[in-house]
Design a protein around this motif. Structure first.
Motif, PDB file in Angstrom:
ATOM      1  N   SER A 142      36.346  23.545   5.350  1.00 12.75           N
ATOM      2  CA  SER A 142      35.402  24.446   5.668  1.00 12.75           C
ATOM      3  C   SER A 142      34.369  25.045   4.819  1.00 12.75           C
ATOM      4  O   SER A 142      34.678  24.439   3.573  1.00 12.75           O
ATOM      5  N   ALA A 143      33.394  25.595   5.111  1.00 14.61           N
ATOM      6  CA  ALA A 143      32.408  26.200   4.058  1.00 14.61           C
ATOM      7  C   ALA A 143      33.048  26.804   3.126  1.00 14.61           C
ATOM      8  O   ALA A 143      32.545  26.977   1.961  1.00 14.61           O
ATOM      9  N   GLU A 144      34.082  27.698   3.608  1.00 13.77           N
ATOM     10  CA  GLU A 144      34.748  28.541   2.765  1.00 13.77           C
ATOM     11  C   GLU A 144      35.515  27.909   1.481  1.00 13.77           C
ATOM     12  O   GLU A 144      35.304  28.264   0.427  1.00 13.77           O
ATOM     13  N   VAL A 145      36.023  26.799   1.979  1.00 18.27           N
ATOM     14  CA  VAL A 145      36.819  26.071   1.094  1.00 18.27           C
ATOM     15  C   VAL A 145      36.107  25.348   0.153  1.00 18.27           C
ATOM     16  O   VAL A 145      36.145  24.914  -1.112  1.00 18.27           O
ATOM     17  N   VAL A 146      34.715  24.808   0.783  1.00 16.63           N
ATOM     18  CA  VAL A 146      33.682  24.011  -0.181  1.00 16.63           C
ATOM     19  C   VAL A 146      33.476  24.971  -1.178  1.00 16.63           C
ATOM     20  O   VAL A 146      33.205  24.327  -2.495  1.00 16.63           O
ATOM     21  N   ALA A 147      33.071  26.098  -0.697  1.00 13.50           N
ATOM     22  CA  ALA A 147      32.296  27.332  -1.592  1.00 13.50           C
ATOM     23  C   ALA A 147      33.402  27.563  -2.894  1.00 13.50           C
ATOM     24  O   ALA A 147      33.102  27.705  -4.244  1.00 13.50           O
ATOM     25  N   ALA A 148      34.748  27.514  -2.349  1.00 14.35           N
ATOM     26  CA  ALA A 148      35.746  27.866  -3.282  1.00 14.35           C
ATOM     27  C   ALA A 148      35.866  26.757  -4.469  1.00 14.35           C
ATOM     28  O   ALA A 148      36.172  26.885  -5.580  1.00 14.35           O
ATOM     29  N   LEU A 149      35.749  25.470  -4.020  1.00  9.71           N
ATOM     30  CA  LEU A 149      36.011  24.513  -4.889  1.00  9.71           C
ATOM     31  C   LEU A 149      34.728  24.387  -5.693  1.00  9.71           C
ATOM     32  O   LEU A 149      35.147  24.115  -7.131  1.00  9.71           O
ATOM     33  N   ARG A 150      33.564  24.559  -5.452  1.00 15.85           N
ATOM     34  CA  ARG A 150      32.396  24.818  -6.237  1.00 15.85           C
ATOM     35  C   ARG A 150      32.831  25.822  -7.343  1.00 15.85           C
ATOM     36  O   ARG A 150      32.320  25.651  -8.464  1.00 15.85           O
ATOM     37  N   ALA A 151      33.129  26.964  -6.861  1.00 17.73           N
ATOM     38  CA  ALA A 151      33.477  28.088  -7.866  1.00 17.73           C
ATOM     39  C   ALA A 151      34.559  27.433  -8.709  1.00 17.73           C
ATOM     40  O   ALA A 151      34.326  27.833  -9.916  1.00 17.73           O
ATOM     41  N   LYS A 152      35.548  26.912  -8.267  1.00  9.27           N
ATOM     42  CA  LYS A 152      36.702  26.401  -9.147  1.00  9.27           C
ATOM     43  C   LYS A 152      36.192  25.596 -10.424  1.00  9.27           C
ATOM     44  O   LYS A 152      36.807  25.667 -11.590  1.00  9.27           O
ATOM     45  N   TYR A 153      35.339  24.573  -9.986  1.00  7.71           N
ATOM     46  CA  TYR A 153      34.960  23.619 -11.078  1.00  7.71           C
ATOM     47  C   TYR A 153      33.632  23.942 -11.575  1.00  7.71           C
ATOM     48  O   TYR A 153      33.069  23.047 -12.268  1.00  7.71           O
ATOM     49  N   GLY A 154      32.992  25.265 -11.450  1.00  5.55           N
ATOM     50  CA  GLY A 154      31.969  25.598 -11.926  1.00  5.55           C
ATOM     51  C   GLY A 154      30.742  25.065 -11.575  1.00  5.55           C
ATOM     52  O   GLY A 154      29.524  25.099 -12.265  1.00  5.55           O
ATOM     53  N   LEU A 155      30.699  24.345 -10.267  1.00  8.04           N
ATOM     54  CA  LEU A 155      29.405  23.644  -9.801  1.00  8.04           C
ATOM     55  C   LEU A 155      28.577  24.657  -9.203  1.00  8.04           C
ATOM     56  O   LEU A 155      27.525  23.940  -8.573  1.00  8.04           O
ATOM     57  N   ASP A 156      28.869  25.913  -9.071  1.00 15.00           N
ATOM     58  CA  ASP A 156      27.957  26.766  -8.558  1.00 15.00           C
ATOM     59  C   ASP A 156      26.936  27.449  -9.247  1.00 15.00           C
ATOM     60  O   ASP A 156      26.124  28.150  -8.957  1.00 15.00           O
ATOM     61  N   HIS A 157      27.061  27.090 -10.561  1.00 14.04           N
ATOM     62  CA  HIS A 157      26.162  27.505 -11.575  1.00 14.04           C
ATOM     63  C   HIS A 157      24.834  26.358 -11.855  1.00 14.04           C
ATOM     64  O   HIS A 157      24.909  25.051 -11.356  1.00 14.04           O
ATOM     65  N   SER A 158      24.018  27.124 -12.335  1.00 14.19           N
ATOM     66  CA  SER A 158      22.614  25.954 -12.467  1.00 14.19           C
ATOM     67  C   SER A 158      23.248  25.159 -13.519  1.00 14.19           C
ATOM     68  O   SER A 158      24.125  25.109 -13.998  1.00 14.19           O
ATOM     69  N   LEU A 159      22.343  23.804 -13.577  1.00 13.89           N
ATOM     70  CA  LEU A 159      22.667  22.849 -14.561  1.00 13.89           C
ATOM     71  C   LEU A 159      22.735  22.984 -15.862  1.00 13.89           C
ATOM     72  O   LEU A 159      23.311  22.868 -16.753  1.00 13.89           O
ATOM     73  N   LEU A 160      21.887  24.026 -16.245  1.00 14.19           N
ATOM     74  CA  LEU A 160      21.721  24.520 -17.664  1.00 14.19           C
ATOM     75  C   LEU A 160      22.775  25.324 -18.096  1.00 14.19           C
ATOM     76  O   LEU A 160      23.339  25.205 -19.252  1.00 14.19           O
ATOM     77  N   GLU A 161      23.416  26.210 -17.191  1.00 21.18           N
ATOM     78  CA  GLU A 161      24.482  26.937 -17.367  1.00 21.18           C
ATOM     79  C   GLU A 161      25.861  26.111 -17.471  1.00 21.18           C
ATOM     80  O   GLU A 161      26.690  26.379 -18.193  1.00 21.18           O
TER      81      GLU A 161
END
Length: 326
Positions: free
Chosen positions: A48-67
């Motif tokens: 689901s979208a919630e699980v995908v968002a949680a995975l991005r947050a877990k691996y730090g992929l929800d931040h900008s490329l520079l961050e």
């Protein structure tokens, strides 16, 4: 300028270059097509979208490329290479498990290529128009033109089906595990075909290079003087000529270490050698960014170390070369 100062300068340049390699690899990998989160979600059978968002947050992929880059550089500075998306364990642990096997394969192939290739080049150089010289040239061209994977497959077919006298897969016998001296012999038997496959391409290059340089050196004035003094041909070739002929070969060894490592990745895949090859292959398919970047980091590190060692050996072989002279 002393050798110590020169070595310090080389190390400082290597650190700066390694930092540039880290940044470049990070940007290229993250800008390449593909999303690791989508790969993970696909292997889960969908998410689901919630699980995908949680995975991005877990691996730090929800931040900008520079961050993400700043965070990654900070972790690298502390020796933290991250956590593998696919293998679900620390990346450094994966590297430590597999890099010894790759180094063993690479150095075994390098020793075979240099020793056999240089010896064949010296033999053919003593009689440039002889039958042996033409045979070495033909074998060199064949070895250089054959792709590594094709050579590996042919050896695998030959010794796995037609003439089954050597193991063709893995690093040890998993059915009948051995210990002590028997384990060492088992590893060496499994090492023969992968190292020979990888060495054949580079063996061809070293034989051609040694032949050309030996022919050039053997026509020098000081070689004619040594022969005029009544020195034996063995002393003339191995004591006087070989030392100068080895200088370009040593240079090529350092410059080609990266190619040797890249070839090892292909050979490991063919012979199921438990090194970095399969790790790289799986990391690319699964978009495992931390593992792939760590592999590239250590690859660049090994190439830089080999270049520095080559520079030092270069000076040991030729005493005329001094740091700070042009």
């Amino acid at each position: 300028m002393t050798l110590t100062v020169h070595l310090f300068q080389r190390l400082a340049n290597a650190v700066a270059l390694l930092l540039a390699v880290i940044v470049l690899n990070f940007c290229l990998i993250h800008l390449a097509p593909g999303d690791p989160v989508q790969v993970i979600a696909g292997e889960m059978g969908g998410a689901s979208a919630e699980v995908v968002a949680a995975l991005r947050a877990k691996y730090g992929l929800d931040h900008s490329l520079l961050e993400q880059l700043v965070t990654y550089l900070g972790k690298i500075a502390t020796g933290d290479f991250g956590y593998s998306y696919y293998f679900n364990e620390p990346v450094l642990s994966l590297i430590q498990q597999r890099i010894p096997a790759t180094l063993l394969l690479a150095f075994a192939a390098l020793v075979l290529a240099v020793l056999i290739g240089t010896t064949l080049g010296i033999i053919s150089a003593r009689r440039p128009n002889g039958l042996v010289s033409h045979a070495v040239t033909l074998l060199s061209l064949a070895g250089y033109s054959a792709p590594i994977f094709w050579t590996g497959l042919m050896l695998l077919l030959l010794f796995g089906s037609i003439w089954p006298i050597l193991p063709v897969s893995g690093m040890t016998d998993v059915v009948n595990p051995k210990t002590g001296l028997a384990y060492l012999v088992d590893v060496l038997q499994h090492l023969v075909l992968p190292s020979l496959t990888l060495a054949l391409v580079f063996m061809a290059q070293y034989s051609r290079l040694a032949r050309v340089n030996m022919i050039d050196v053997l026509s020098a004035d000081y070689i004619r003087t040594a022969r005029a003094k009544g020195l034996s041909e063995t002393v003339v070739v191995f004591k006087h000529a070989l030392r100068n002929a080895l200088i370009p070969i040593v240079t090529i060894i350092g410059l080609q270490f990266g190619n040797l490592f890249a070839g090892a990745v292909v050979v490991e895949t063919v012979f199921s050698w438990p090194g970095m090859g399969r790790l790289v292959f799986d990391s690319i398919l699964r978009r495992d960014y931390p593992t792939l970047m760590a592999v590239l980091f250590f690859s660049a590190l090994m190439v830089m170390v080999s270049n520095i060692v080559t520079d030092l050996v270069y000076r040991l072989i030729d005493p005329r070369i001094r740091v700070g002279t042009k």
